[in-house]
Motif scaffolding. Structure first.
Motif: not given
Length: 90
Positions: A55, A58-59, A83
């Motif tokens: 996460e 990805i950010a 993912r």
């Protein structure tokens, strides 16, 4: 790269190799104001290959610095997790 920057890079990579709890400071560094700190953190996380970093990486694809974004993308490419594939193919 100056001596201080080189030491910071070595420290970041040492943290990444430790995994687990040591990853948290690198994840926090992805949001640091200093661009060099963000670059080193993203590069170290690329070496860590840890699915828990998905996460934040990805950010980091949206980081205004293209090198940070590229290093985050490179880190996502190394993580064996489905993912990670959607942001990679965008």
């Amino acid at each position: 790269m100056g001596a201080g920057a080189e030491m910071a890079s070595v420290a970041a990579h040492a943290l990444a190799s430790m995994g687990g709890v040591a990853i948290n400071p690198l994840l926090e560094a992805l949001n640091h104001d200093d661009i060099d700190v963000r670059r080193r953190a993203a590069d170290a996380l690329r070496q860590a290959n840890d699915p828990e970093t998905l996460e934040p990486l990805i950010a980091a694809l949206g980081d205004p610095d293209r090198e940070v974004a590229w290093l985050a993308l490179a880190a996502l490419c190394k993580i064996d997790d489905e993912r990670a594939s959607a942001p990679i193919h965008q």
